[in-house]
Design a protein around this motif. Sequence first.
Motif, PDB file in Angstrom:
ATOM      1  N   GLY A   8     -80.641  64.160  47.790  1.00 49.05           N
ATOM      2  CA  GLY A   8     -81.157  63.743  49.094  1.00 49.05           C
ATOM      3  C   GLY A   8     -82.460  64.429  49.456  1.00 49.05           C
ATOM      4  N   LYS A   9     -82.553  65.725  49.180  1.00 50.49           N
ATOM      5  CA  LYS A   9     -83.795  66.459  49.480  1.00 50.49           C
ATOM      6  C   LYS A   9     -84.950  65.928  48.631  1.00 50.49           C
ATOM      7  CE  LYS A   9     -81.718  70.744  51.038  1.00 50.49           C
ATOM      8  NZ  LYS A   9     -82.372  71.648  51.912  1.00 50.49           N
ATOM      9  N   VAL A  11     -85.243  62.863  47.325  1.00 52.22           N
ATOM     10  CA  VAL A  11     -85.609  61.530  47.807  1.00 52.22           C
ATOM     11  C   VAL A  11     -86.494  61.653  49.043  1.00 52.22           C
ATOM     12  CG1 VAL A  11     -84.744  59.391  48.860  1.00 52.22           C
ATOM     13  CG2 VAL A  11     -83.625  60.324  46.822  1.00 52.22           C
ATOM     14  N   ARG A  12     -86.088  62.488  49.971  1.00 52.56           N
ATOM     15  CA  ARG A  12     -86.868  62.631  51.205  1.00 52.56           C
ATOM     16  C   ARG A  12     -88.257  63.205  50.924  1.00 52.56           C
ATOM     17  NH1 ARG A  12     -85.460  64.821  57.203  1.00 52.56           N
ATOM     18  NH2 ARG A  12     -87.529  64.420  57.983  1.00 52.56           N
ATOM     19  N   ARG A  15     -90.328  60.533  49.302  1.00 56.16           N
ATOM     20  CA  ARG A  15     -90.633  59.491  50.284  1.00 56.16           C
ATOM     21  C   ARG A  15     -91.744  59.950  51.218  1.00 56.16           C
ATOM     22  NH1 ARG A  15     -89.214  58.859  55.386  1.00 56.16           N
ATOM     23  NH2 ARG A  15     -87.483  60.336  55.360  1.00 56.16           N
ATOM     24  N   GLN A  22     -88.279  55.476  56.094  1.00 57.53           N
ATOM     25  CA  GLN A  22     -86.974  55.154  55.522  1.00 57.53           C
ATOM     26  C   GLN A  22     -86.804  53.642  55.428  1.00 57.53           C
ATOM     27  OE1 GLN A  22     -83.948  57.083  57.893  1.00 57.53           O
ATOM     28  NE2 GLN A  22     -83.904  58.862  56.537  1.00 57.53           N
ATOM     29  N   LEU A  36     -79.644  54.800  53.069  1.00 51.70           N
ATOM     30  CA  LEU A  36     -80.687  55.729  52.620  1.00 51.70           C
ATOM     31  C   LEU A  36     -80.658  56.996  53.467  1.00 51.70           C
ATOM     32  CD1 LEU A  36     -83.134  56.567  50.947  1.00 51.70           C
ATOM     33  CD2 LEU A  36     -84.557  55.233  52.517  1.00 51.70           C
ATOM     34  N   SER A  37     -80.507  56.862  54.754  1.00 50.17           N
ATOM     35  CA  SER A  37     -80.436  58.019  55.641  1.00 50.17           C
ATOM     36  C   SER A  37     -79.263  58.925  55.263  1.00 50.17           C
ATOM     37  CB  SER A  37     -80.296  57.552  57.098  1.00 50.17           C
ATOM     38  OG  SER A  37     -80.114  58.654  57.956  1.00 50.17           O
ATOM     39  N   GLU A  40     -80.144  60.792  52.066  1.00 50.89           N
ATOM     40  CA  GLU A  40     -81.105  61.876  52.307  1.00 50.89           C
ATOM     41  C   GLU A  40     -80.439  63.082  52.958  1.00 50.89           C
ATOM     42  OE1 GLU A  40     -84.615  60.622  54.390  1.00 50.89           O
ATOM     43  OE2 GLU A  40     -85.370  59.523  52.660  1.00 50.89           O
ATOM     44  N   ARG A  41     -79.448  62.855  53.800  1.00 55.82           N
ATOM     45  CA  ARG A  41     -78.747  63.949  54.472  1.00 55.82           C
ATOM     46  C   ARG A  41     -77.642  64.546  53.605  1.00 55.82           C
ATOM     47  NH1 ARG A  41     -75.960  62.014  58.618  1.00 55.82           N
ATOM     48  NH2 ARG A  41     -76.484  59.855  58.257  1.00 55.82           N
TER      49      ARG A  41
END
Length: 67
Positions: A8-9, A11-12, A15, A22, A36-37, A40-41
Amino acid sequence: MDVVILFGKNVRALRDEAGLSQEELAFRAGMKRTYLSDLERGTRNPTVRALGRLAAALGVSPARLLQ
């Protein structure tokens, strides 16, 4: 670090580096923004298919999302 949180980290970070919202990344990867959210979390486990779609949408190898 837990691999789901690491994913997740990454991807964020990628991005943000690409200047994508997002919403835009989710559209490019063919998934819902809420999914996706969650990824990412680190609150949802990504499928292998999701990993591949996000890697393609970000222009990186799938392995890059797990480094």
